[in-house]
Design an enzyme around this catalytic site. Structure first.
Site, mmCIF file in Angstrom:
data_model
loop_
_atom_site.group_PDB
_atom_site.id
_atom_site.type_symbol
_atom_site.label_atom_id
_atom_site.label_comp_id
_atom_site.label_asym_id
_atom_site.label_seq_id
_atom_site.Cartn_x
_atom_site.Cartn_y
_atom_site.Cartn_z
ATOM 1 N N HIS A 37 0.824 -1.205 0.000
ATOM 2 C CA HIS A 37 0.000 0.000 0.000
ATOM 3 C C HIS A 37 0.861 1.259 0.000
ATOM 4 C CE1 HIS A 37 -4.018 -1.810 0.783
ATOM 5 N NE2 HIS A 37 -3.297 -2.784 1.335
ATOM 6 N N ASP A 39 0.017 4.308 0.871
ATOM 7 C CA ASP A 39 -0.144 5.089 2.097
ATOM 8 C C ASP A 39 0.298 4.319 3.335
ATOM 9 O OD1 ASP A 39 -2.236 3.297 1.966
ATOM 10 O OD2 ASP A 39 -3.788 4.714 2.540
ATOM 11 N N GLU A 226 -8.563 -11.887 5.884
ATOM 12 C CA GLU A 226 -7.632 -11.236 6.814
ATOM 13 C C GLU A 226 -8.309 -11.107 8.174
ATOM 14 O OE1 GLU A 226 -5.059 -7.064 7.204
ATOM 15 O OE2 GLU A 226 -6.741 -7.186 5.792
#
Length: 380
Positions: A37, A39, A226
């Site tokens: 990712h 960010d 997850e």
């Protein structure tokens, strides 16, 4: 004749020596990263500098302390607390210059880790607070990734970095982001991702987004397995996912009996259809999806023949790199050179670029490097 405990001790010593030898080779081995990712991969120093520019208050302005804070806050044991840390990174990524800088640095950092191909993902809808349009967000990130890759190449560390556009499953912009990905498919965007909290926000609720992607023949991955179990994975498969972001909880659909491992229907489907699992060991330990690196389902799933890849998820929040993730599997799960080669090849084969590019990556970069590495002394 040696006593049993002496034989065991000798075998453990041999394993440690083999692990140590492999760890010395690891930095120079080519790596393929599918789940990272943007960010979640900022340099702490960059966050401090960008926060000062926009007046955003951080827990600390000391870069070293800030890096530690992110890891500690993300290690609270829940996905929800883990996701809270992104309030700080997203806050400083609301201008084109900031996005371009962070993307450039991401490409450089990945190349320095030996990554030769990476798919960096981000959610354009989270970067509009400063007045940018969705297209401007995508263009800024693309420019930064290209600049970083070009600089890495000049530094002797060639890397190809492409992008995945994320839609947030708790929002209602899936179809819009899918169309955005299609519009930028010839400008570095190779696929779509559905991210965010799994519970209560099924992938199948974004049916229009997946119809857009299917009509345009653009591939999709979905975060699943997850924080939630097999039902979430099943939902992602039904929606049209070609890869599963994380997928660790697929192990919940695998039991054991007197004959050994017994796969449930979903596990069989995922394995039979070669749907790649984007496993992120350290991140899963932090959020409570796995008890430890040694016990992470990635090793069992790999041994059972699933299409397993190893990834970073969020390098900042996990204080990690792909090299570190692989090293942890060598140290704690006794992965071999063959294991490392297998996940690199599997990741390359399931990349969202075209088939000829994937074949070239495997045949001209990954296989030759591992063949050279096998000339050393280590456990194969």
């Amino acid at each position: 004749m040696s006593e049993p405990h002496e034989q065991a001790s000798d075998e453990e010593s041999d394993d440690r020596r083999a692990d140590s030898a492999l760890l010395t080779l690891l930095p120079g081995l080519p790596k393929v990263l599918l789940h990272d990712h943007l960010d979640g991969g900022l340099r702490p120093q960059t966050i401090v500098e960008l926060a000062a520019q926009v007046g955003h208050e951080l827990p600390t302005t000391d870069p070293d302390e800030l890096g530690r804070w992110f890891v500690e806050a993300a290690s609270a044991g829940s996905l929800e607390r883990y996701l809270e840390t992104f309030a700080h990174t997203v806050a400083v990524l609301q201008t084109a210059d900031a996005l371009r800088r962070v993307a450039r640095e991401a490409a450089l950092d990945l190349a320095a880790d030996g990554v030769v191909y990476a798919e960096v993902r981000y959610a354009p809808e989270q970067h509009l607070a400063g007045g940018l349009t969705l297209d401007e967000v995508v263009e800024a990130v693309r420019a930064g990734l290209d600049e970083g890759a070009a600089q890495a190449h000049d530094d002797g560390r060639p890397i190809r970095v492409v992008a995945l556009l994320c839609a947030m499953r708790q929002a209602d912009h899936g179809a819009q982001i899918a169309r955005l990905a299609v519009e930028h498919r010839d400008a570095g965007v190779v696929g779509f991702d559905l991210a965010g909290p799994e519970d209560g926000f099924p992938a199948t609720a974004h049916a229009e987004a997946f119809e857009v992607l299917q009509d345009a023949h653009l591939p999709a991955t979905v975060h699943a397995g997850e924080a939630a179990g097999p039902a979430s994975i099943d939902d992602a498969v039904r929606a049209g996912a070609l890869r599963l972001g994380h997928g660790a909880r697929l192990a919940d659909d695998i039991g054991t009996d007197e004959h050994g491992d017994r796969l449930g229907p979903l596990a069989h489907w995922v394995r039979d259809r070669r749907l790649a699992l984007e496993c992120c060991p350290s991140s899963n330990v932090q959020t409570g999806a796995a008890a430890s690196i040694a016990d992470h389902p990635v090793t069992r799933l790999k041994r059972l023949g699933f299409a397993v890849t190893v990834n970073t998820d969020n390098r900042l929040q996990s204080g990690t790199s792909l090299g570190r993730e692989l090293a942890l599997l060598v140290e704690h799960a006794h992965w071999s050179l063959a294991d490392l080669e297998d996940v690199a090849v599997t990741a390359a084969q399931h990349a969202f670029v075209h088939h000829d590019e994937r074949v070239a990556l495997v045949d001209t970069v990954i296989r030759p490097a591992y063949a050279a590495a096998r000339g050393g002394r280590h456990r194969a």
